[in-house]
Structures are given as C-alpha cells and as structure tokens.
Design a protein around this motif. Structure first.
Motif: not given
Length: 513
Positions: A48-50, A120-125, A128-132, A260-263
């Motif tokens: 949900y956050g992503i 390169n900048k968002l905190v995404i596992p 889950r990057m491909q889905a993002a 999302n860049m820090f948390f």
C-alpha cells in the motif's frame, strides 16, 4: 424592495448544485471508506505504501490537472458570463490542443527523469521493484488521459452542471466495489492488478465526461479553431497557477515521496491514510466551493466587484465553520476511528492523520481567498510567494530528515507553512493588488475565530475527560462537538440571516408565529 430575480436564480443554482454534489460525495465517501479498508488489508501495509509512493512521483507532475483546470474553467466561465459563443468555442479548442502538447511533455519527463528517480531514490524492497515499475507505467498512462481531459471537466464546471458529477460519482463508487471483489480473486500480483483496475475506472470516467460534453456543449465539438492570443493569455494565467501549485504538490505528494526517501513504505502508508481521510473530509467543503466559485467569478466578470468581494468573504466564514464541523470530531476520535475502520493501523497513522486534518482548518483562507485572484487574473505575486515558501519548507524538511530528525517534523513544518500563507501572505496580496482592505479581512478572521472558541474548548474537554472505548461513546463525543460548532455558528449569525433561518425552520416545522 424585493430581491433581484438574478440573485434569487443564482442562489437557487448554488443550492441545487451543492445538493447534487453532496449526494455524490456522501455515496462515494461511504464506498471509499469501505474499499480503502479492504484494499489496505489485501495489499498489505508495505505494498500500500509502495503504491502511493510510486504514484506520488507521477502525481508531482499530474498536479497540472488541477492547475490547468482552474485556468481553463476561468476562461470558459468568463466567456459564458459575456455570452460570446464564438469566443467560447475558440477558447475550448485552444485549451484542448494546449493540454495535449503539455500531456506529451509530461510523459517524456516521467519516462526519463521520473523513471530514474523511482529506480534509484525511493526505498523499495528489491523483490517489489518490478511490480513498482509496472504501477509507475500504468500511472503515466492515466496521467496522460487526465491532462487531456481537463477542458471537458472545466466545461462542466463552467456550465455549473453538477448533476453530471453525481451520476459519474455513482459509477465510480460501484466500480470501486468491483475492484475490491476482483482484487480478492486476483490471478496476478495484487499490487499490479490493483493499479490496472484503478486505471480502467479512471479511463472509463474520462470517456464518459467527454461523451457528455460533446453531446451537450457546442464548444466541446473540436474544430480547427486555434487562437494564439487566447493561447498566450491561457499560458500566462495557467503558468502563474502552475508556479503557485508547486507549493501545493510539494506539501502533498511531495511529502509522500520525501518520506519514502528516508523511511520504510509502512510510514508512507501512514501518510497516505492521513491524506485520504483529509481528502474525504474536504470533499464536503470542496463541493460547496465548487458550487459557489463560478458565481464569484461571474460577478467579477460582470463588473460587480463589491458583490464578488462580499460573497468571497462570507463564504470564507461558512467554509471555516464547515471545516470545524468535520475536523474537530475527527481529531478527537481519530484513534478509535482508525482501529475501527482499518484491519491493521500502520505506525504513525493516528498522529499523522490528526495533524493533516488540523492543517485543513488553517488552510481555509488559503483556498477561499484564491478565488478572487482567479477572477481578476492577478496571480503573479501569489504564485511566486507560494513557490518560494513551498520550496523553502521542502528544502528545510529534507535537511532536517537528512540530519536524522524525527518524521513528525514533516507535519510540524507543513502546518506552519499553511498558517503563514493563509493569515499573512494571502491577505497582504489581496489588499495590495485586488482592492480588499485589512479591515474587511480581519473582520472575516474575527468572525471565524469567535465561532471557533467554544467548539475547540468542548473538543479539548472531550479529549481529556472522556474515555472513548466504545462505539457509543465515540458517537456521543462526535454529536457533542458537532452540536457545539452548530450552536456557536448560529449564535454569531447576523440578525438578518438568523431571522431568515428561524422563519425557514418554523415553516418546515409548521410552527405559527
């Protein structure tokens, strides 16, 4: 003396449009609260956050919708007010082709710089990057359609035909229910499938608005008419609006991206839930403003600046009272409400939501005092003030978070920014450039302040003295605060308005004088 027929007709139109908008809003709000709960549960806090973080990157450019929509609606409303059909058609065609070019530019930026930022900048596992990235591409498609949609929705607002919004709102609500059901039986990745379903609904809504406009408004039937002078005026007006709305987008979607860049995505989910509650609340208020703003602009266009000013200041007080009626109960019962509403409450959600709702109380004059600037076309000073204040606040937050400050500073700085703009910057501009006086504005501030004192005191007492554990205790607290707002607002009505209200109530209750 009797009331002029034109004023009666305008009042009836405002009342009728407000009713249609509220019917639409209540239906959508009820469905949204249910579907949001299910979506958060089905996707999970992280996904949900992503979704909101990735969509937030796109939204940082899709704010063009509201900005250009305001400008386009202003020019169409102005032409309607003057009764110039030929100019109206020319304005619409020019607006459409201008938005088409801008939509292509936005897509180009999102597919280059935006795509790099997400990767390169968002905190995404990593898993889950491909889905993002799939969500990102789908969001770009809907953004293109929504930008080219602006002239059509602007035409509906200019014509004050709010029934259309009510009908489309019913469709959107039913579609959201369908999304919830389909999400539970998703054959593919739920995050990607959710983005696809949302996009399909948005595309269908856009198609419906276009069909309606083409069938009902002559100017919406595109031709080859394109006027460079109109284009220049629209770009000049909307360009200033774009500058001003940089501040708005930084304080909404920009904050989501910054967090999302820090948390972790769970904290982003908390901000997204808070934004959603605030947006749901403000639908009540925006429906009233959507119904009344065209009247303010038309009065100004007709040369009746005094009536336009009077309506602006009076509506500002009414909007403030309406926000209090909704915001104060929400702030007090936010904790039990969220635990009742959501299956899982992300960390920081309660305090984030309370701060975001509190900010809306201070933001009333920021939004209502913007309408006379739109009507007069004098946006330059406001635009540059907004962008520098917005960029300054965003840069300060970035530095604080980089230094390791707590995420709550996002809310503190955001509230301070809104207060400065609403109560200092905006009034200064109105007095200097549009003929308002400090006495008029301070009188409006005083009316809002005196209405607020008793309800705020009641809210503080409820928060400190009442243990809100059950649904019934929550209901009683909400009723007590709402009654205090309504009573305070009635107490400070002017004599004429109070007598009219008393007469109306007696007539409805069949009470003879």
């Amino acid at each position: 003396m009797g009331v002029p027929a034109g004023n009666i007709q305008n009042s009836r139109r405002i009342a009728s449009n407000t009713i249609f908008l509220y019917i639409r809003m209540i239906f959508i709000l009820g469905v949204s609260l249910y579907t949001s709960r299910v979506v958060l549960d089905k996707l999970g806090v992280d996904d949900y956050g992503i979704y909101h973080a990735v969509a937030g990157v796109v939204a940082m450019l899709s704010f063009l919708n509201s900005t250009l929509g305001t400008g386009t609606s202003r020019f169409l409303t102005f032409d309607l007010g003057k009764g110039d059909a030929a100019k109206l058609k020319q304005t619409f065609s020019t607006a459409f082709f201008t938005h088409l070019i801008l939509a292509l530019i936005v897509v180009a930026v999102l597919e280059t710089a935006g795509l790099w930022f997400v990767g390169n900048k968002l905190v995404i596992p990593p898993e889950r990057m491909q889905a993002a990235k799939w969500v990102y591409q789908i969001s770009i498609l809907t953004t293109f359609v929504s930008i080219t949609q602006v002239p059509y929705t602007s035409a509906i607002i200019a014509h004050e035909n709010m029934k259309v919004y009510a009908y489309v709102g019913v469709f959107e609500a039913v579609a959201k229910l369908a999304i919830v059901y389909l999400l539970s039986i998703s054959p593919i990745d739920r995050l990607v499938f959710y983005a696809v379903l949302v996009a399909v609904v948005q595309l269908l809504v856009a198609f419906g608005y276009r069909v309606y406009c083409v069938r009902n408004y002559e100017e919406a039937r595109l031709g080859s008419s394109f006027d460079r002078t109109t284009l220049k005026d629209m770009l000049s007006f909307s360009g200033l609006g774009l500058i001003a709305n940089v501040s708005y987008i930084l304080s909404t979607q920009g904050l989501v991206v910054l967090i999302n860049m820090f948390f972790q995505p769970a904290v982003v989910a908390a901000q997204a839930v808070g934004n959603q509650i605030s947006a749901a609340m403000m639908q009540f208020v925006n429906n009233f403003k959507t119904a009344i703003n065209p009247q303010i602009i038309k009065l100004y266009a007709a040369g009746d600046q005094a009536a336009s000013k009077k309506l602006t200041l009076e509506s500002s007080v009414y909007v403030h009272e309406l926000v209090l009626l909704l915001a104060l109960p929400l702030i007090v019962v936010m904790d039990p409400l969220l635990h009742l509403w959501l299956v899982e409450v992300p960390p920081y959600t309660v305090v984030f939501a309370q701060c975001i709702v509190l900010k809306q109380i201070f933001d009333v004059y920021n939004s209502t005092l913007y309408t006379p600037m739109i009507a007069s076309g004098k946006l330059k000073t406001n635009s540059w003030a907004a962008v520098w204040l917005g960029i300054g606040a965003f840069a300060l937050l970035y530095i604080l978070l980089k230094l390791g400050f707590d995420v709550m500073w996002v809310q503190y700085i955001s509230i301070l920014q809104v207060m400065l703009f609403s109560y200092i910057v905006k009034p200064c501009i109105l007095c200097k450039e549009i003929g308002y006086s400090w006495r008029e504005i301070l009188t409006s501030f005083w009316k809002s302040l005196r209405v607020s004192v008793f309800p705020v005191a009641v809210s503080i007492c409820c928060a400190c003295l009442v243990d809100i554990e059950s649904l019934w205790s929550m209901v009683w607290v909400v009723l007590a605060i709402c009654a205090s707002v309504a009573g305070s607002a009635y107490m400070f009505l002017d004599h004429t308005t109070r007598n009219k209200l008393n007469t109306l109530i007696k007539s409805k209750l069949n009470i003879k004088p």
